[in-house]
Design a protein around this motif. Sequence first.
Motif, mmCIF file in Angstrom:
data_model
loop_
_atom_site.group_PDB
_atom_site.id
_atom_site.type_symbol
_atom_site.label_atom_id
_atom_site.label_comp_id
_atom_site.label_asym_id
_atom_site.label_seq_id
_atom_site.Cartn_x
_atom_site.Cartn_y
_atom_site.Cartn_z
ATOM 1 N N VAL A 172 0.863 -1.180 0.000
ATOM 2 C CA VAL A 172 0.000 0.000 0.000
ATOM 3 C C VAL A 172 0.902 1.234 0.000
ATOM 4 C CG1 VAL A 172 -1.632 1.337 1.389
ATOM 5 C CG2 VAL A 172 -1.923 -1.130 1.156
ATOM 6 N N VAL A 173 0.576 2.210 -0.836
ATOM 7 C CA VAL A 173 1.333 3.462 -0.874
ATOM 8 C C VAL A 173 0.485 4.536 -0.193
ATOM 9 C CG1 VAL A 173 2.460 5.177 -2.323
ATOM 10 C CG2 VAL A 173 2.410 2.783 -3.050
ATOM 11 N N PRO A 174 0.887 4.978 1.002
ATOM 12 C CA PRO A 174 0.137 6.040 1.665
ATOM 13 C C PRO A 174 0.116 7.315 0.827
ATOM 14 C CG PRO A 174 1.648 4.974 3.197
ATOM 15 C CD PRO A 174 1.992 4.484 1.816
ATOM 16 N N GLU A 175 -0.951 8.054 0.943
ATOM 17 C CA GLU A 175 -1.136 9.267 0.138
ATOM 18 C C GLU A 175 0.065 10.203 0.236
ATOM 19 O OE1 GLU A 175 -4.271 13.019 -0.161
ATOM 20 O OE2 GLU A 175 -4.885 11.181 0.871
ATOM 21 N N ALA A 176 0.592 10.434 1.436
ATOM 22 C CA ALA A 176 1.716 11.355 1.606
ATOM 23 C C ALA A 176 2.945 10.882 0.838
ATOM 24 C CB ALA A 176 2.048 11.523 3.092
ATOM 25 N N ASP A 177 3.195 9.570 0.823
ATOM 26 C CA ASP A 177 4.347 9.035 0.096
ATOM 27 C C ASP A 177 4.164 9.166 -1.411
ATOM 28 O OD1 ASP A 177 6.073 8.105 2.242
ATOM 29 O OD2 ASP A 177 4.533 6.611 2.642
ATOM 30 N N LEU A 178 2.940 8.930 -1.898
ATOM 31 C CA LEU A 178 2.673 9.082 -3.327
ATOM 32 C C LEU A 178 2.857 10.537 -3.738
ATOM 33 C CD1 LEU A 178 1.809 7.896 -6.040
ATOM 34 C CD2 LEU A 178 -0.576 8.239 -5.336
ATOM 35 N N ARG A 179 2.332 11.447 -2.937
ATOM 36 C CA ARG A 179 2.492 12.881 -3.254
ATOM 37 C C ARG A 179 3.963 13.280 -3.269
ATOM 38 N NH1 ARG A 179 -2.215 15.820 -3.327
ATOM 39 N NH2 ARG A 179 -4.048 14.805 -2.402
ATOM 40 N N ARG A 180 4.739 12.798 -2.313
ATOM 41 C CA ARG A 180 6.168 13.141 -2.251
ATOM 42 C C ARG A 180 6.896 12.650 -3.503
ATOM 43 N NH1 ARG A 180 6.949 12.067 2.652
ATOM 44 N NH2 ARG A 180 7.321 9.823 2.505
ATOM 45 N N ALA A 181 6.623 11.411 -3.907
ATOM 46 C CA ALA A 181 7.276 10.865 -5.100
ATOM 47 C C ALA A 181 6.863 11.638 -6.356
ATOM 48 C CB ALA A 181 6.938 9.387 -5.250
ATOM 49 N N LEU A 182 5.574 11.949 -6.474
ATOM 50 C CA LEU A 182 5.108 12.695 -7.652
ATOM 51 C C LEU A 182 5.677 14.112 -7.670
ATOM 52 C CD1 LEU A 182 1.416 11.473 -7.955
ATOM 53 C CD2 LEU A 182 3.366 10.858 -9.400
ATOM 54 N N ASP A 183 5.811 14.742 -6.505
ATOM 55 C CA ASP A 183 6.433 16.073 -6.453
ATOM 56 C C ASP A 183 7.864 16.002 -6.979
ATOM 57 O OD1 ASP A 183 4.159 17.271 -5.426
ATOM 58 O OD2 ASP A 183 4.884 17.285 -3.348
ATOM 59 N N GLN A 184 8.593 14.947 -6.626
ATOM 60 C CA GLN A 184 9.967 14.788 -7.114
ATOM 61 C C GLN A 184 9.978 14.606 -8.628
ATOM 62 O OE1 GLN A 184 12.346 11.860 -4.806
ATOM 63 N NE2 GLN A 184 10.701 11.990 -3.286
ATOM 64 N N LEU A 185 9.061 13.801 -9.148
ATOM 65 C CA LEU A 185 9.002 13.592 -10.599
ATOM 66 C C LEU A 185 8.606 14.866 -11.326
ATOM 67 C CD1 LEU A 185 7.412 10.039 -10.860
ATOM 68 C CD2 LEU A 185 9.694 10.719 -11.623
ATOM 69 N N LEU A 186 7.655 15.598 -10.765
ATOM 70 C CA LEU A 186 7.230 16.854 -11.396
ATOM 71 C C LEU A 186 8.351 17.886 -11.397
ATOM 72 C CD1 LEU A 186 3.613 17.030 -9.965
ATOM 73 C CD2 LEU A 186 4.222 16.961 -12.403
ATOM 74 N N ALA A 187 9.242 17.811 -10.423
ATOM 75 C CA ALA A 187 10.349 18.773 -10.331
ATOM 76 C C ALA A 187 11.481 18.458 -11.303
ATOM 77 C CB ALA A 187 10.897 18.805 -8.899
ATOM 78 N N GLU A 188 11.504 17.228 -11.831
ATOM 79 C CA GLU A 188 12.552 16.887 -12.787
ATOM 80 C C GLU A 188 12.376 17.704 -14.060
ATOM 81 O OE1 GLU A 188 13.238 12.266 -11.372
ATOM 82 O OE2 GLU A 188 12.359 12.645 -13.336
ATOM 83 N N THR A 189 13.480 18.225 -14.549
ATOM 84 C CA THR A 189 13.442 19.042 -15.754
ATOM 85 C C THR A 189 13.765 18.190 -16.964
ATOM 86 O OG1 THR A 189 15.781 19.604 -15.616
ATOM 87 C CG2 THR A 189 14.231 21.056 -14.439
ATOM 88 N N ALA A 190 13.594 18.750 -18.140
ATOM 89 C CA ALA A 190 13.883 18.047 -19.387
ATOM 90 C C ALA A 190 15.345 17.612 -19.427
ATOM 91 C CB ALA A 190 13.546 18.926 -20.582
ATOM 92 N N GLU A 191 16.242 18.397 -18.809
ATOM 93 C CA GLU A 191 17.653 18.051 -18.797
ATOM 94 C C GLU A 191 17.929 16.806 -17.941
ATOM 95 O OE1 GLU A 191 16.762 21.468 -17.852
ATOM 96 O OE2 GLU A 191 16.724 21.803 -20.002
ATOM 97 N N ASP A 192 17.051 16.553 -16.964
ATOM 98 C CA ASP A 192 17.217 15.393 -16.077
ATOM 99 C C ASP A 192 16.872 14.081 -16.773
ATOM 100 O OD1 ASP A 192 17.876 17.034 -13.886
ATOM 101 O OD2 ASP A 192 15.771 17.261 -13.335
ATOM 102 N N ILE A 193 16.030 14.134 -17.777
ATOM 103 C CA ILE A 193 15.506 12.928 -18.405
ATOM 104 C C ILE A 193 16.282 12.649 -19.687
ATOM 105 C CG2 ILE A 193 13.456 11.817 -19.369
ATOM 106 C CD1 ILE A 193 13.123 12.475 -16.429
ATOM 107 N N PRO A 194 16.963 11.494 -19.774
ATOM 108 C CA PRO A 194 17.663 11.151 -21.004
ATOM 109 C C PRO A 194 16.674 10.901 -22.145
ATOM 110 C CG PRO A 194 18.083 9.518 -19.259
ATOM 111 C CD PRO A 194 17.090 10.490 -18.739
#
Length: 195
Positions: A172-194
């Motif tokens: 089970v992924v608690p809501e707070a953990d899912l939000r934290r992971a998605l915030d990190q993914l949303l913060a990744e820039t185009a330069e971060d992604i190969p």
Amino acid sequence: MLCAITAALLLLGCSPGGDRGGSGGTADTGTFDFAGNTPLGQLVPVDARQSAPAFAGELLDGTAFESTSLAGDITVVNFWGSWCAPCRVETPEFQAVYADVRDLGVRFLGVDVKDQRQLAQAFVDANGVGYPSLFDPRGEVALAFRGFPANVVPSTILLDRAGRVAAVYVAVVPEADLRRALDQLLAETAEDIPR
């Protein structure tokens, strides 16, 4: 050691049948090969991510679906079943997160496994789920992710904008953990992604 890992995976989620277990390491082709779960709320480092496999199927409403339609978006792929007690806790929390991030380039895709279509649709309706779910009674989508423990439900895989596996949660992924992971993914820039 393998027995201990398998036992831990079974304790973390519902399991109606035998578990394939995690195996592997990084595939030489750069495609996803399950080597273990990601700690909740954390991501696989960008340079260690592997490409998710292509998969297709039929949504609960009968519409055809292909994973290529997810290209360019962050995606939360959640394996669930109407028979799974922890899913009853997780699903409303996922819906709440989905409602907050769906306009930010984040997609959610449920994958209903080992279920009957009518029971799955009733579960979706009762929980007010607004995102689509594949009807996958034989667990074929999970099997496409090589070595992924297909019978551990709920499980969640996060894909980055480049379609690479950014996290694998086999509990089970608690809501707070899912939000934290998605915030990190949303913060990744185009330069971060190969590319």
